[in-house]
Write a protein that holds these residues in place. Structure first.
Motif, PDB file in Angstrom:
ATOM      1  N   GLY A   5     -48.858 -15.653 -25.056  1.00  0.00           N
ATOM      2  CA  GLY A   5     -49.250 -16.402 -26.251  1.00  0.00           C
ATOM      3  C   GLY A   5     -49.876 -17.739 -25.902  1.00  0.00           C
ATOM      4  N   ASN A   6     -49.316 -18.413 -24.905  1.00  0.00           N
ATOM      5  CA  ASN A   6     -49.867 -19.685 -24.467  1.00  0.00           C
ATOM      6  C   ASN A   6     -51.259 -19.494 -23.872  1.00  0.00           C
ATOM      7  OD1 ASN A   6     -49.995 -22.392 -23.835  1.00  0.00           O
ATOM      8  ND2 ASN A   6     -48.976 -22.146 -21.871  1.00  0.00           N
ATOM      9  N   SER A   7     -51.427 -18.463 -23.074  1.00  0.00           N
ATOM     10  CA  SER A   7     -52.739 -18.200 -22.463  1.00  0.00           C
ATOM     11  C   SER A   7     -53.785 -17.864 -23.524  1.00  0.00           C
ATOM     12  CB  SER A   7     -52.633 -17.047 -21.465  1.00  0.00           C
ATOM     13  OG  SER A   7     -51.751 -17.380 -20.423  1.00  0.00           O
ATOM     14  N   ALA A   8     -53.403 -17.069 -24.506  1.00  0.00           N
ATOM     15  CA  ALA A   8     -54.346 -16.718 -25.575  1.00  0.00           C
ATOM     16  C   ALA A   8     -54.733 -17.960 -26.373  1.00  0.00           C
ATOM     17  CB  ALA A   8     -53.734 -15.664 -26.494  1.00  0.00           C
ATOM     18  N   GLY A   9     -53.771 -18.822 -26.649  1.00  0.00           N
ATOM     19  CA  GLY A   9     -54.068 -20.053 -27.370  1.00  0.00           C
ATOM     20  C   GLY A   9     -55.006 -20.958 -26.595  1.00  0.00           C
ATOM     21  N   GLN A  42     -42.497 -13.393 -20.765  1.00  0.00           N
ATOM     22  CA  GLN A  42     -43.852 -12.861 -20.607  1.00  0.00           C
ATOM     23  C   GLN A  42     -44.645 -13.000 -21.906  1.00  0.00           C
ATOM     24  OE1 GLN A  42     -43.919  -8.770 -19.414  1.00  0.00           O
ATOM     25  NE2 GLN A  42     -46.093  -8.790 -18.948  1.00  0.00           N
ATOM     26  N   TYR A  43     -44.043 -12.712 -23.034  1.00  0.00           N
ATOM     27  CA  TYR A  43     -44.719 -12.861 -24.323  1.00  0.00           C
ATOM     28  C   TYR A  43     -45.097 -14.325 -24.578  1.00  0.00           C
ATOM     29  CZ  TYR A  43     -43.577  -8.112 -25.864  1.00  0.00           C
ATOM     30  OH  TYR A  43     -43.502  -6.755 -25.993  1.00  0.00           O
ATOM     31  N   GLN A  44     -44.201 -15.226 -24.213  1.00  0.00           N
ATOM     32  CA  GLN A  44     -44.473 -16.642 -24.414  1.00  0.00           C
ATOM     33  C   GLN A  44     -45.657 -17.081 -23.548  1.00  0.00           C
ATOM     34  OE1 GLN A  44     -40.997 -19.001 -23.573  1.00  0.00           O
ATOM     35  NE2 GLN A  44     -41.168 -20.077 -25.516  1.00  0.00           N
TER      36      GLN A  44
END
Length: 109
Positions: A39-43, A34-36
């Motif tokens: 992080g990908n979505s935020a990037g 979920q964190y990964q």
């Protein structure tokens, strides 16, 4: 050890330990996934914002260039007459007309 069965007790213990290990690690792996994903979505959101800002500046520059070209393509005499008609007696209009007439190329080589 497990209760006596047809299968070797060491085998059932090994399988049980592996099952417990998998069940114990599952929440941590799910949270890491979920964190990964977050992080990908935020990037990607940041990349999209930068791309949109770049496109906005490109459009702004082209609009400014087009407006300047339009202003420079107007005949100076027409501009002066138009400004005098609209802003008769206004010193700002007079100064603007003088500046525009001075900035206009004369066509002499």
């Amino acid at each position: 050890m497990a209760d006596p069965t047809l299968v070797n007790g060491q085998m059932t213990d090994a399988v049980t330990q592996v099952n417990l290990k998998v069940l114990g690690e599952a929440p941590a792996q799910a949270l890491a996934s979920q964190y990964q994903t977050f992080g990908n979505s935020a990037g990607m959101a940041i990349q999209n914002a930068v791309a949109n800002q770049h496109q906005f500046y490109a459009v702004g520059t082209s609009v400014t260039t087009q407006a300047v070209n339009l202003i420079m393509s107007i005949d100076s005499a027409t501009t002066v007459r138009g400004l005098d008609t609209v802003f008769s007696g206004n010193p700002v209009a007079s100064n603007t007309a003088d500046l525009l007439a001075a900035a206009r190329p004369t066509g002499r080589g």
